[in-house]
Design a protein around this motif. Structure first.
Motif, mmCIF file in Angstrom:
data_model
loop_
_atom_site.group_PDB
_atom_site.id
_atom_site.type_symbol
_atom_site.label_atom_id
_atom_site.label_comp_id
_atom_site.label_asym_id
_atom_site.label_seq_id
_atom_site.Cartn_x
_atom_site.Cartn_y
_atom_site.Cartn_z
ATOM 1 N N TYR A 84 1.638 0.705 0.687
ATOM 2 C CA TYR A 84 0.968 0.700 -0.520
ATOM 3 C C TYR A 84 1.497 -0.250 -1.588
ATOM 4 O O TYR A 84 1.433 0.005 -2.877
ATOM 5 C CB TYR A 84 0.721 2.158 -1.126
ATOM 6 C CG TYR A 84 -0.129 2.931 -0.284
ATOM 7 C CD1 TYR A 84 -1.519 2.979 -0.596
ATOM 8 C CD2 TYR A 84 0.373 3.604 0.773
ATOM 9 C CE1 TYR A 84 -2.312 3.500 0.162
ATOM 10 C CE2 TYR A 84 -0.878 4.338 1.430
ATOM 11 C CZ TYR A 84 -2.013 4.422 1.421
ATOM 12 O OH TYR A 84 -3.012 5.129 2.014
ATOM 13 N N HIS A 123 -1.607 -1.332 -8.396
ATOM 14 C CA HIS A 123 -0.274 -1.884 -8.382
ATOM 15 C C HIS A 123 -0.255 -2.705 -7.174
ATOM 16 O O HIS A 123 -0.895 -2.763 -6.180
ATOM 17 C CB HIS A 123 0.734 -0.993 -8.239
ATOM 18 C CG HIS A 123 0.448 0.118 -7.316
ATOM 19 N ND1 HIS A 123 -0.002 1.344 -7.525
ATOM 20 C CD2 HIS A 123 0.927 0.255 -5.861
ATOM 21 C CE1 HIS A 123 -0.400 1.978 -6.402
ATOM 22 N NE2 HIS A 123 0.361 1.479 -5.560
ATOM 23 N N PHE A 165 7.211 8.732 -8.891
ATOM 24 C CA PHE A 165 8.410 9.019 -7.953
ATOM 25 C C PHE A 165 9.760 8.922 -8.670
ATOM 26 O O PHE A 165 10.576 8.577 -7.971
ATOM 27 C CB PHE A 165 8.521 7.415 -7.262
ATOM 28 C CG PHE A 165 7.382 7.391 -5.936
ATOM 29 C CD1 PHE A 165 6.724 8.539 -5.407
ATOM 30 C CD2 PHE A 165 6.858 5.943 -5.717
ATOM 31 C CE1 PHE A 165 6.006 8.292 -4.309
ATOM 32 C CE2 PHE A 165 5.849 6.084 -4.931
ATOM 33 C CZ PHE A 165 5.285 7.144 -4.251
ATOM 34 N N PHE A 184 4.256 3.890 -10.045
ATOM 35 C CA PHE A 184 4.902 4.733 -8.808
ATOM 36 C C PHE A 184 6.347 4.120 -8.678
ATOM 37 O O PHE A 184 7.022 4.085 -9.644
ATOM 38 C CB PHE A 184 4.163 4.153 -7.422
ATOM 39 C CG PHE A 184 2.931 5.101 -7.427
ATOM 40 C CD1 PHE A 184 2.491 6.413 -7.150
ATOM 41 C CD2 PHE A 184 1.885 4.534 -7.951
ATOM 42 C CE1 PHE A 184 1.551 7.001 -7.316
ATOM 43 C CE2 PHE A 184 0.434 5.250 -8.294
ATOM 44 C CZ PHE A 184 0.275 6.383 -7.858
ATOM 45 N N GLN A 188 6.744 -1.488 -7.265
ATOM 46 C CA GLN A 188 5.283 -1.403 -7.609
ATOM 47 C C GLN A 188 4.573 -1.622 -8.743
ATOM 48 O O GLN A 188 4.267 -0.755 -9.329
ATOM 49 C CB GLN A 188 4.526 -0.310 -6.884
ATOM 50 C CG GLN A 188 5.125 -0.277 -5.344
ATOM 51 C CD GLN A 188 4.767 1.450 -4.771
ATOM 52 O OE1 GLN A 188 5.054 2.194 -5.214
ATOM 53 N NE2 GLN A 188 3.699 1.417 -3.719
ATOM 54 N N ARG A 218 -11.211 2.929 0.669
ATOM 55 C CA ARG A 218 -10.754 4.098 0.024
ATOM 56 C C ARG A 218 -9.876 3.448 -1.112
ATOM 57 O O ARG A 218 -8.930 2.712 -1.037
ATOM 58 C CB ARG A 218 -9.787 4.713 1.198
ATOM 59 C CG ARG A 218 -9.083 5.976 0.385
ATOM 60 C CD ARG A 218 -7.699 5.700 0.113
ATOM 61 N NE ARG A 218 -6.849 6.861 -0.011
ATOM 62 C CZ ARG A 218 -5.677 6.758 -0.675
ATOM 63 N NH1 ARG A 218 -4.991 5.647 -0.717
ATOM 64 N NH2 ARG A 218 -5.012 7.817 -1.007
ATOM 65 N N GLU A 283 -9.204 8.181 -3.975
ATOM 66 C CA GLU A 283 -7.976 9.109 -4.386
ATOM 67 C C GLU A 283 -8.001 9.365 -5.765
ATOM 68 O O GLU A 283 -7.851 8.468 -6.575
ATOM 69 C CB GLU A 283 -6.791 8.560 -3.914
ATOM 70 C CG GLU A 283 -5.785 9.442 -4.100
ATOM 71 C CD GLU A 283 -4.189 8.887 -4.406
ATOM 72 O OE1 GLU A 283 -3.269 9.533 -3.872
ATOM 73 O OE2 GLU A 283 -4.239 7.818 -4.548
ATOM 74 N N HIS A 344 -2.208 11.390 4.881
ATOM 75 C CA HIS A 344 -0.759 10.813 4.962
ATOM 76 C C HIS A 344 0.108 11.277 3.746
ATOM 77 O O HIS A 344 1.369 11.218 3.715
ATOM 78 C CB HIS A 344 -0.651 9.267 5.168
ATOM 79 C CG HIS A 344 -1.315 8.507 3.634
ATOM 80 N ND1 HIS A 344 -2.525 8.719 3.537
ATOM 81 C CD2 HIS A 344 -0.703 8.078 2.805
ATOM 82 C CE1 HIS A 344 -2.800 7.776 2.370
ATOM 83 N NE2 HIS A 344 -1.584 7.697 1.884
ATOM 84 N N ASP A 345 -0.435 11.868 2.955
ATOM 85 C CA ASP A 345 0.314 12.559 1.661
ATOM 86 C C ASP A 345 0.469 13.910 1.848
ATOM 87 O O ASP A 345 0.916 14.640 0.683
ATOM 88 C CB ASP A 345 -0.203 11.957 0.217
ATOM 89 C CG ASP A 345 -0.171 10.547 -0.171
ATOM 90 O OD1 ASP A 345 0.688 9.846 0.552
ATOM 91 O OD2 ASP A 345 -1.326 10.232 -0.695
ATOM 92 N N ARG A 407 7.101 13.013 2.686
ATOM 93 C CA ARG A 407 5.622 12.990 3.443
ATOM 94 C C ARG A 407 5.920 12.422 5.097
ATOM 95 O O ARG A 407 5.099 12.365 5.689
ATOM 96 C CB ARG A 407 4.893 11.898 2.855
ATOM 97 C CG ARG A 407 4.494 12.523 1.440
ATOM 98 C CD ARG A 407 3.767 11.245 0.277
ATOM 99 N NE ARG A 407 4.765 10.367 0.168
ATOM 100 C CZ ARG A 407 4.589 9.345 -0.464
ATOM 101 N NH1 ARG A 407 3.141 9.035 -1.065
ATOM 102 N NH2 ARG A 407 5.290 8.371 -0.929
#
Ligand code: NOJ
Length: 548
Positions: A84, A123, A165, A184, A188, A218, A283, A344-345, A407
């Motif tokens: 990401y 980002h 984060f 994040f 990023q 997505r 998301e 995945h999160d 994660r």
């Protein structure tokens, strides 16, 4: 790094439609299967999944009845955050392959499976050439492609905005004497969506992939695309105490869901509308009460803002029924719902519910009205795996330890059989495989007629033979005795679903009659006549086709 040349002619290879559902768009009738690309199938022994590996598993996707796959980012990236952190939007990272992408899309389309890519517009990586230019000087033409600001009066960061984060979301840059903003990681940096040039560049990214045949995107972090122009401080959240990690102790009033972000999403939707039959899901990181905005009404935004209500709900019949209602009431009248039970999160649902109730979750997911999303491995009942301290890769865990935010446990590789590393890789997998691979893998569960995997397959097939499960109205039936109940109704036909959410037998006080289409136990004669009241066995869910 591999860059693509011109797009192949023929643009979009349109898959043939499954019979009977031509009238509704593909994204309303299919199952969407999220694949963490790095964890699905490795083909070259480097311990990381890749596109060639995925190509070799398309038989499985077809066998299961998957209608679309969504891949986590496959673009060139320093991989500090599962890809990401993108360094080039229009190429494939060598870890994942090269032109395998074109073969993959062709192969999927031949099997009537659509491809959805992750699109990360908020980002880039700090290694993206755009950012390298932007940070090179205040006069660089790309300076305003990112969000730069002077220090506050006290010489610190411009305001109190927090990175998801951890720590301030502002990073000081010595060369040009300003801060840049990052929602994040500091690696990023956020793009500045107020710049028309940025918006056009991102529209071009979508066109690039749609010309190659990609069916949808997505949209990552779509709630944070715009930030308050006045850079006002976010208020402290009075409900957040020390149990929350520091970044979650503020309300994101001035960084999330800004009206401009909604306009940008509507613009993206128009770009997607330049091509036939493409879809945007996204998301929205949010609570149910905010999800409706992301659909838009007169100015449509996302086709499917992702809804995690089932994952987040307490697992009892009354709470679930309430949360299903709250979500359906929160979206616009004509909006198409969706349900996401893994990702995945998100911590693996089988760890939260246990294996017995994971079967009811499958039945619920695949019989509610709305597009179902699940995550590779959910159909096997994969659980959280234990990650030794020296194998942690997730920046969230590294930066904010101690809050159960890691994660990695849900990102462990897929298990295919009982060979070396579950058939995932001939090399050392990038994350541990976890325990019980020999007992819980695709090959073993395929052979077991009563496995969770077979239940997923049966439920997916049932949606095809009973279109009421796709297009029928959702009609709640008051839940009693720990049994969640509802009907799906279309054209005078009704399907009744009853899920016993406790590990004891429960009486279903229902007076109807019909035919049993499926039980989660997969052990009774399906098609058999049944008449209420019924005794549901411990953890049993049933789907019954009602007589008129
Ligand atoms: C949302 C993605 O799902 C998550 O994995 C990632 O860490 C953040 N966006 C930042 O890109």
């Amino acid at each position: 790094m591999t860059s693509f040349g011109a797009a192949p002619s023929g643009d979009h290879l349109s898959p043939s439609t499954r019979s009977g559902y031509e009238k509704i768009p593909w994204w309303q009738r299919v199952i969407i299967y999220e694949i963490a690309t790095i964890s699905f199938q490795d083909s070259n022994g480097d311990g990381k999944g890749d596109l060639a590996g995925l190509l070799s598993r398309t038989d499985y996707l077809e066998w299961l009845g998957i209608g679309a796959v969504w891949l986590t980012p496959v673009y060139p990236s320093p991989m500090l955050d599962l890809g990401y952190d993108i360094a080039d939007y229009c190429a494939i990272d060598p870890t994942f392959g090269t032109l395998d992408f074109d073969r993959l899309i062709q192969e999927l389309h031949q099997r009537d499976i659509r491809l959805i890519l992750d699109f990360v517009p908020n980002h880039t990586s700090d290694q993206h050439p755009w950012f390298l230019e932007s940070r090179s000087s205040r006069r660089n033409p790309k300076r305003d492609w990112y969000i730069w600001a002077d220090p506050s009066d006290n010489g610190g960061p411009p305001n109190n905005w927090q990175s998801r984060f951890s720590g301030s979301a502002w990073q000081w840059d010595d060369t040009t004497g300003q801060y840049y903003y990052h929602s994040f990681l500091r690696e990023q940096p956020d793009l500045n969506w107020r710049s028309p040039a940025v918006r056009e560049a991102m529209a071009e990214v979508l066109r690039f992939w749609m010309k190659r045949g990609v069916d949808g995107f997505r949209v990552d972090a779509s709630a944070v695309l715009a930030k308050d122009e006045l850079l006002r401080d976010n208020p402290v959240d009075p409900e957040a105490d020390e149990s929350k990690p520091p970044p979650q102790r503020y309300k994101n009033t001035f960084t999330d869901d800004r009206p401009e972000a909604m306009t940008y999403l509507a613009d993206l939707r128009k770009v997607v509308g330049e091509f036939d039959e493409r879809m945007l899901c996204g998301e929205v990181q949010g609570k149910t009460d905010r999800i409706g905005h992301f659909y838009g009404q007169d100015n449509p935004r996302l086709h499917l803002p992702l809804n995690f209500a089932l994952l987040d709900s307490p697992w009892d019949a009354i709470s679930l029924q309430a949360n299903i209602d709250a979500y359906l009431n929160a979206i616009p009248d004509k909006a198409w719902p969706d349900w996401v039970v893994g990702g995945h999160d998100k911590h693996r649902i089988a760890s939260k519910l246990g294996q017995a109730q994971a079967r009811n979750l499958a039945m619920l997911l695949l019989t509610l009205k709305g597009t179902p999303f699940f995550y590779a491995g959910d159909e096997l009942g994969m659980e959280q795996i234990t990650i030794p301290a020296d194998r942690v890769t997730d920046p969230f865990e590294k930066l904010v330890p101690g809050y159960d935010l890691n994660r990695d446990p849900e990102r462990a590789p897929m298990r295919w059989d009982d060979s070396l590393n579950g058939g995932f890789s001939k090399g050392e997998p990038w994350l541990p495989m976890g325990l019980g691979v020999a007992e819980r893998n695709v090959a073993v569960l395929q052979k077991d007629d009563r496995s969770l995997l077979q239940l997923y397959k049966r439920l997916i097939a049932l949606r095809v033979s009973e279109p009421g499960l796709i297009v029928g109205d959702y009609v709640p039936v008051p839940s009693r005795n720990d049994i969640l109940t509802y009907r799906r109704v279309v054209d005078g036909e009704a399907i009744f679903v009853a899920l016993n959410l406790v590990p004891e037998a429960r009486r279903l006080t229902w007076q109807g009659a019909g035919r049993l289409l499926l039980t989660t136990h997969l052990d009774q004669f399906h098609g058999e006549r049944v008449r209420g009241p019924l005794l549901l066995r411990p953890d049993e869910g049933v789907v019954i086709k009602l007589k008129d």
